[in-house]
Design an enzyme around this catalytic site. Sequence first.
Site, mmCIF file in Angstrom:
data_model
loop_
_atom_site.group_PDB
_atom_site.id
_atom_site.type_symbol
_atom_site.label_atom_id
_atom_site.label_comp_id
_atom_site.label_asym_id
_atom_site.label_seq_id
_atom_site.Cartn_x
_atom_site.Cartn_y
_atom_site.Cartn_z
ATOM 1 C CB CYS A 23 -0.918 0.006 1.216
ATOM 2 S SG CYS A 23 0.025 0.077 2.740
ATOM 3 C CB CYS A 26 3.717 -0.145 3.243
ATOM 4 S SG CYS A 26 2.112 -0.861 3.508
ATOM 5 C CG ASP A 403 0.823 19.438 -38.198
ATOM 6 O OD1 ASP A 403 0.574 20.491 -38.793
ATOM 7 O OD2 ASP A 403 1.819 18.732 -38.444
#
Length: 710
Positions: A23, A26, A403
Amino acid sequence: MSDHQVKLSEQEMKAYRVQGFTCTNCAGIFENNVKELPGVQDAKVNFGASKVYVKGTTTIEELEKAGAFENLKIRDEKEQRVEREPFWRQKENIKVYISAILLVISWFLGERYGEEHLLPTIGYAASIIIGGYSLFIKGLKNLIRLNFDMNTLMTIAILGAAVIGEWGEGATVVILFAISEALERYSMDKARQSIESLMDIAPKEALIRRGNEEMTVHVDDIQVGDIMIVKPGQKLAMDGVVIKGTSTLNQAAITGESVPVTKTLNDEVFAGTLNDEGLLEVEVTKRVEDITLSKIIHLVEEAQAERAPSQAFVDKFAKYYTPAIVIIALLIAVVPPLLFGGDWSQWIYEGLAVLVVGCPCALVVSTPVSIVTAIGNAAKNGVLIKGGIHLEEAGALKAIAFDKTGTLTKGVPAVTDIVTYGGNENELMTLTAAIEKGSQHPLASAIIRKAEENGLNFNSVTVEEFQSITGKGVKAKVNNDIYYVGSPSLFEELHGTISDDKKQKITQMQTQGKTVMVLGMEKEILLFIAVADEMRETSKEVINQLNNLGIKTVMLTGDNQKTAIAIGKQVGVSDIKADLLPEDKLNSIKELRGKYQSVAMVGDGVNDAPALAASTVGVAMGGAGTDTALETADIALMSDDLDKLPYTIKLSRKALVIIKQNISFSLAIKLVALLLVIPGWLTLWIAIFADMGATLLVTLNSLRLLKLKE
């Protein structure tokens, strides 16, 4: 700190790969622990890519000590990936099995001797200690520091359950929490595998010829200028230029193109591509850390570390949310018994259940898993998204500006029509190509290419008195006759007028977006050659798909209005802006942003840099091989083609939907569980299932992004 400074400081820092992160929390604790190591000046953890950057001196053993709380494994960035043990045999999971067996035995003993008996209580206690000791160590350390994360909440809840005699439930909560952590680890690893698999694309060794000697050399020791020999069926280990041989290369790993591309003398080739049939000799042009594949991996890892707006919101929310949950739990445990004569044991139990439900795991993991997964999936499909913020912005796009030259078209003029007025077509084309050979005009190169394709021997024609007529064409003498090649206006000057039928033909070709060149003499016109910038095969289909997705498509070009309208209609864009200088393109983007807020610009990353920078999302074409595209754009399409653009929009939109679903679901499930407190129905079982279920569902929901194909 600017992006540039971050990049610089990261280059000075040493990178290590980390295994075992579950996580973001941690990762944050690990980062702080590393910063406190002797000899370390600074440290930065990239959770998405599972890396730690360290400034200063330290060892892998020291780093593993800093990560011991989470049993993290560290290896040097350059070190080969070690084969992981199968998930079910990992050390962290074995304690879960032992704990679960003890729980089942204790449950049977409880059925036989009664829950209050010493034997089941000892069994439950052993199960709690074996399954949860690492959790308690983290939780108690945090409690001392008044740092309320999920480990703290779980520790209070489990110890509280034991204190009020709910040993069985305490043990069950430990095991369910350990299972949820193991599954979280598994799914995060799955999400990261898309990047790890990119690293394995290119071989680590190559056959190199130095002088007359051939040897197998590790990529780290290959020098620029070495000759790499690539046999059929082998992958290229390095970027380079073909100096001998012709073959088709499968470039899917780098550009996402599934169709193999023919490569021959002087063509650029990339590490990680597969040589299909011929033997190639390649001169190495880049060191291993500079090859396109390394750049892609580095950019993707950086992208996964960058916080998306929704992640920043979630992290901020979780910061206030967790202490709020602790206060609510405390009030639930204390207020009913004190003020309404409630049963202390029952309301303390409810308070503990609220603590468990309040774990912000699902909420905290809801965004990063989605972003890591989406960016990894895009990279495997030949699209580089350089950060969570760009992923989210691409999902919210309302308009895309293109473009024209080199983006919607190939950027290379080609002959489309040849109309003769007297004489043989091949003879007249030979004559035109021979005259145009002396010209520098891009349209001249189109005529010469056409003559070469048709096998015409124009080099044998003697051209004399070649003369350029500025802005109009050229004049030359062939076999004592004077010929002119140039624009229709040149012949209007020479002949006074052009006959109506010829004029009509010229206008007809011009309205199709073609440029007309004329070959003639003093008095007559012999040949019309129409030249046009060829449309990319995929442009029309891509624009159609984008229009169907409800996105406004705009073409920006420096071409004249007539040509622009012809090409715009052919490709199907919803708006056309012609006669634009580079600064006009920039102003057009600003205008579009004023009107649609969220606007992307698609260009080739060189002359379009100002417009790319001014747009919400800058998309560069042909990321493979062009450093400019990789540097300036927010999103780079690695193949020199637009067909990945609709996929990118769909992926980004799906990621946005999944992130919103995850956040809503995480909060909704907690709210429902908290409402169960009112009738006193919330149990520790329901609490842990709500928390674990939410985390798992959020993670699995995010992994759906791996499934999205073009």
